[in-house]
Design an enzyme around this catalytic site. Structure first.
Site, PDB file in Angstrom:
ATOM      1  N   TYR A  83       0.812  -1.211   0.000  1.00 17.49           N
ATOM      2  CA  TYR A  83       0.000   0.000   0.000  1.00 17.49           C
ATOM      3  C   TYR A  83       0.850   1.267   0.000  1.00 17.49           C
ATOM      4  O   TYR A  83       0.450   2.286  -0.568  1.00 17.49           O
ATOM      5  CB  TYR A  83      -0.936   0.004   1.205  1.00 17.49           C
ATOM      6  CG  TYR A  83      -2.200  -0.802   0.982  1.00 17.49           C
ATOM      7  CD1 TYR A  83      -3.118  -0.429   0.011  1.00 17.49           C
ATOM      8  CD2 TYR A  83      -2.470  -1.936   1.740  1.00 17.49           C
ATOM      9  CE1 TYR A  83      -4.276  -1.157  -0.207  1.00 17.49           C
ATOM     10  CE2 TYR A  83      -3.626  -2.674   1.534  1.00 17.49           C
ATOM     11  CZ  TYR A  83      -4.524  -2.283   0.555  1.00 17.49           C
ATOM     12  OH  TYR A  83      -5.664  -3.013   0.338  1.00 17.49           O
ATOM     13  N   LYS A 114      -4.264  -2.792  16.004  1.00 17.43           N
ATOM     14  CA  LYS A 114      -5.085  -1.963  15.121  1.00 17.43           C
ATOM     15  C   LYS A 114      -6.061  -1.104  15.929  1.00 17.43           C
ATOM     16  O   LYS A 114      -6.375   0.027  15.536  1.00 17.43           O
ATOM     17  CB  LYS A 114      -5.824  -2.837  14.116  1.00 17.43           C
ATOM     18  CG  LYS A 114      -4.908  -3.569  13.138  1.00 17.43           C
ATOM     19  CD  LYS A 114      -4.006  -2.629  12.372  1.00 17.43           C
ATOM     20  CE  LYS A 114      -3.157  -3.356  11.348  1.00 17.43           C
ATOM     21  NZ  LYS A 114      -2.219  -2.431  10.645  1.00 17.43           N
ATOM     22  N   VAL A 142       3.853   1.268   7.552  1.00 21.12           N
ATOM     23  CA  VAL A 142       4.953   0.452   8.063  1.00 21.12           C
ATOM     24  C   VAL A 142       4.398  -0.875   8.575  1.00 21.12           C
ATOM     25  O   VAL A 142       3.535  -0.895   9.454  1.00 21.12           O
ATOM     26  CB  VAL A 142       5.705   1.181   9.194  1.00 21.12           C
ATOM     27  CG1 VAL A 142       6.782   0.275   9.786  1.00 21.12           C
ATOM     28  CG2 VAL A 142       6.322   2.477   8.669  1.00 21.12           C
ATOM     29  N   ALA A 143       4.889  -1.974   8.016  1.00 22.74           N
ATOM     30  CA  ALA A 143       4.496  -3.309   8.471  1.00 22.74           C
ATOM     31  C   ALA A 143       5.767  -4.087   8.761  1.00 22.74           C
ATOM     32  O   ALA A 143       6.541  -4.391   7.852  1.00 22.74           O
ATOM     33  CB  ALA A 143       3.663  -4.021   7.408  1.00 22.74           C
ATOM     34  N   TYR A 158      -7.230  -3.228   9.012  1.00 23.27           N
ATOM     35  CA  TYR A 158      -7.999  -4.289   8.358  1.00 23.27           C
ATOM     36  C   TYR A 158      -8.982  -4.847   9.375  1.00 23.27           C
ATOM     37  O   TYR A 158      -8.668  -4.950  10.561  1.00 23.27           O
ATOM     38  CB  TYR A 158      -7.074  -5.391   7.836  1.00 23.27           C
ATOM     39  CG  TYR A 158      -7.804  -6.521   7.149  1.00 23.27           C
ATOM     40  CD1 TYR A 158      -8.454  -6.311   5.938  1.00 23.27           C
ATOM     41  CD2 TYR A 158      -7.843  -7.785   7.714  1.00 23.27           C
ATOM     42  CE1 TYR A 158      -9.138  -7.347   5.306  1.00 23.27           C
ATOM     43  CE2 TYR A 158      -8.517  -8.825   7.083  1.00 23.27           C
ATOM     44  CZ  TYR A 158      -9.169  -8.600   5.885  1.00 23.27           C
ATOM     45  OH  TYR A 158      -9.845  -9.616   5.266  1.00 23.27           O
ATOM     46  N   ASP A 207      15.588   2.946   9.120  1.00 21.67           N
ATOM     47  CA  ASP A 207      14.555   2.356   9.961  1.00 21.67           C
ATOM     48  C   ASP A 207      13.542   3.441  10.318  1.00 21.67           C
ATOM     49  O   ASP A 207      13.902   4.437  10.949  1.00 21.67           O
ATOM     50  CB  ASP A 207      15.199   1.775  11.217  1.00 21.67           C
ATOM     51  CG  ASP A 207      14.223   1.007  12.096  1.00 21.67           C
ATOM     52  OD1 ASP A 207      13.002   1.216  11.964  1.00 21.67           O
ATOM     53  OD2 ASP A 207      14.682   0.214  12.934  1.00 21.67           O
ATOM     54  N   ALA A 208      12.291   3.252   9.926  1.00 16.43           N
ATOM     55  CA  ALA A 208      11.268   4.275  10.162  1.00 16.43           C
ATOM     56  C   ALA A 208      11.098   4.589  11.640  1.00 16.43           C
ATOM     57  O   ALA A 208      10.679   5.694  12.000  1.00 16.43           O
ATOM     58  CB  ALA A 208       9.933   3.829   9.577  1.00 16.43           C
ATOM     59  N   TYR A 230      -7.060 -12.437  13.355  1.00 10.61           N
ATOM     60  CA  TYR A 230      -6.660 -11.079  12.992  1.00 10.61           C
ATOM     61  C   TYR A 230      -7.320 -10.040  13.890  1.00 10.61           C
ATOM     62  O   TYR A 230      -6.750  -9.627  14.885  1.00 10.61           O
ATOM     63  CB  TYR A 230      -6.949 -10.789  11.506  1.00 10.61           C
ATOM     64  CG  TYR A 230      -6.176  -9.579  11.030  1.00 10.61           C
ATOM     65  CD1 TYR A 230      -4.946  -9.729  10.400  1.00 10.61           C
ATOM     66  CD2 TYR A 230      -6.644  -8.288  11.249  1.00 10.61           C
ATOM     67  CE1 TYR A 230      -4.210  -8.629   9.996  1.00 10.61           C
ATOM     68  CE2 TYR A 230      -5.918  -7.182  10.850  1.00 10.61           C
ATOM     69  CZ  TYR A 230      -4.701  -7.356  10.229  1.00 10.61           C
ATOM     70  OH  TYR A 230      -3.975  -6.263   9.841  1.00 10.61           O
TER      71      TYR A 230
END
Length: 403
Positions: free
Chosen positions: A52, A243, A138-139, A224, A110-111, A234
């Protein structure tokens, strides 16, 4: 080097530069064929090299003509090994942007690190002055805690009780039953620390303090929800706790930004083939069934279709951004359509190894997985020698902090 796919579980350890470039061009061509977006002037994409993040950068640049700054991990190739797919994707994007006369640059690091944030701020200041869109995509499974210096590791586990369901080895097509033990309180806390909203908020705070965030800026991160089939592993699991934290962060950021005319959102997306989703038991099989159903109904979307819709029909829609009762942008509307989920559930209940090909699109899933790494793209000669060393002249490396 002749580059072929090499896999280890749900990871492909090689990537093909020409194949990655081809799939980036494919996304660009999709956006160029759509109506122009009245979107951002300049965008910072954190996690810009795949999935994404990459498609959001493409949609902003080639849909709205925005200047873009991408942040992603460095992973150059050498004479003996390939770079990451994200590196090759970003190289292809930068080349296409330059050819189109678009302003673009990359910051590699590295974010989570303050040094990467500082490098991005310096690049924004030098290149465009301010950004009016920040996409946080970021994942990752691991983060160094900025307070303690300790490593925090996210996990994909249910909560409260073990979870048992069907799963598939998408390389072999073998269906089996998997049981996953519930996560502990410590694992939930670590997953929230890695995948929740803390770092997103840290980025926004740093950008505001440095005065490189436009007063009317919008920011969006991804979430999600999914169907009842994947709920336990999830949304109702450890990652769902993260999330939930991300969505609470969006509400807090929105309160801070709205006084100046800005906004913060979480965009709830549809299930897609990504390297992250391929690691979650049950999900590859669910996505395979979902893809089959949505393709048959003419509703299927990939990352670029979702990202174009995010900009054109949600964030920059005439009349304002449509949201649900929790203030979330919903891009999962087609996945969760009643007729789609009813058919997915019917097929899921009937699914066995004998009827997998008729009820699910596992071959499509497997093809999309390898295309993430530049393989199985039409028009590419995978038996030809190719140089794995691809430079990105527009990339600036952040100085890593001392450990």
């Amino acid at each position: 080097m002749i580059i072929q796919p090499r896999t280890r579980g749900f990871i492909c350890t090689t990537a093909h530069p020409l194949g990655c470039a081809a799939q980036v061009r494919q996304q660009i061509e999709y956006v160029r064929a759509r109506p122009a977006v009245k979107g951002p002037r300049s965008a910072l994409i954190i996690g810009a090299s795949t999935g994404y993040g990459l498609s959001a950068r493409i949609a902003a640049a080639f849909g709205a003509g925005a200047a873009t700054i991408g942040v992603y991990r460095p992973s150059q190739g050498s004479a003996r090994r390939t770079a990451s797919a994200g590196w090759y994707n970003s190289a292809a994007f930068e080349q296409a942007a330059a050819e189109a006369g678009l302003i673009s640059a990359s910051v590699t690091g590295d974010a989570f690190d303050a040094a990467t944030k500082a490098a991005a701020i310096a690049k924004i200041r030098a290149l465009v002055g301010q950004v009016d869109l920040v996409v946080y995509s970021v994942a990752t499974a691991r983060r160094i805690d900025p307070q303690t210096g300790e490593a925090r590791q996210s996990v994909l586990k249910p909560l409260g009780a073990p979870y048992t369901n069907k799963t598939v080895n998408f390389h072999t097509g073998e269906i089996s039953t998997v049981t996953i033990e519930p996560g502990t309180e410590a694992e939930v806390a670590d997953t929230v620390a890695v995948m929740g909203g803390d770092d997103w908020a840290a980025w926004i705070d740093a950008l505001r303090e440095a005065e490189v965030l436009s007063p009317d800026a919008g920011t969006v991160a991804y979430s999600y929800i999914g169907s009842a089939i994947t709920q336990a592993i999830y949304r109702a699991g450890t990652i769902g706790a993260a999330k939930d934290d991300l969505e609470r962060t969006a509400q807090r950021l929105d309160e801070r930004l709205s006084s100046d005319g800005g906004r913060a959102y979480v965009a709830v997306t549809k299930a897609l083939v990504t390297q992250s989703s391929s690691a979650i038991p049950v999900v590859p099989l669910y996505v395979s069934v979902l893809y089959k159903v949505m393709k048959e109904k003419g509703l299927h979307e990939g990352c670029i279709e979702q990202s174009y819709r995010l900009l054109a029909e949600r964030l920059y829609a005439d009349g304002g951004t449509p949201v649900d009762r929790e203030g979330r942008i919903r891009l999962d509307d087609l996945e969760l359509r009643e007729d789609v989920q009813a058919e997915v559930t019917r097929r899921w209940d009937a699914l066995t190894g004998d009827n997998l090909g008729a009820l699910a699109d596992l071959e499509g899933y497997r093809r999309e997985f390898f295309r993430l790494f530049g393989f199985e793209m039409p028009g590419i000669d995978y038996e030809a020698d190719v140089d794995p060393e691809v430079a990105i002249p527009a990339a600036v490396a952040a100085e890593p902090p001392a450990r």
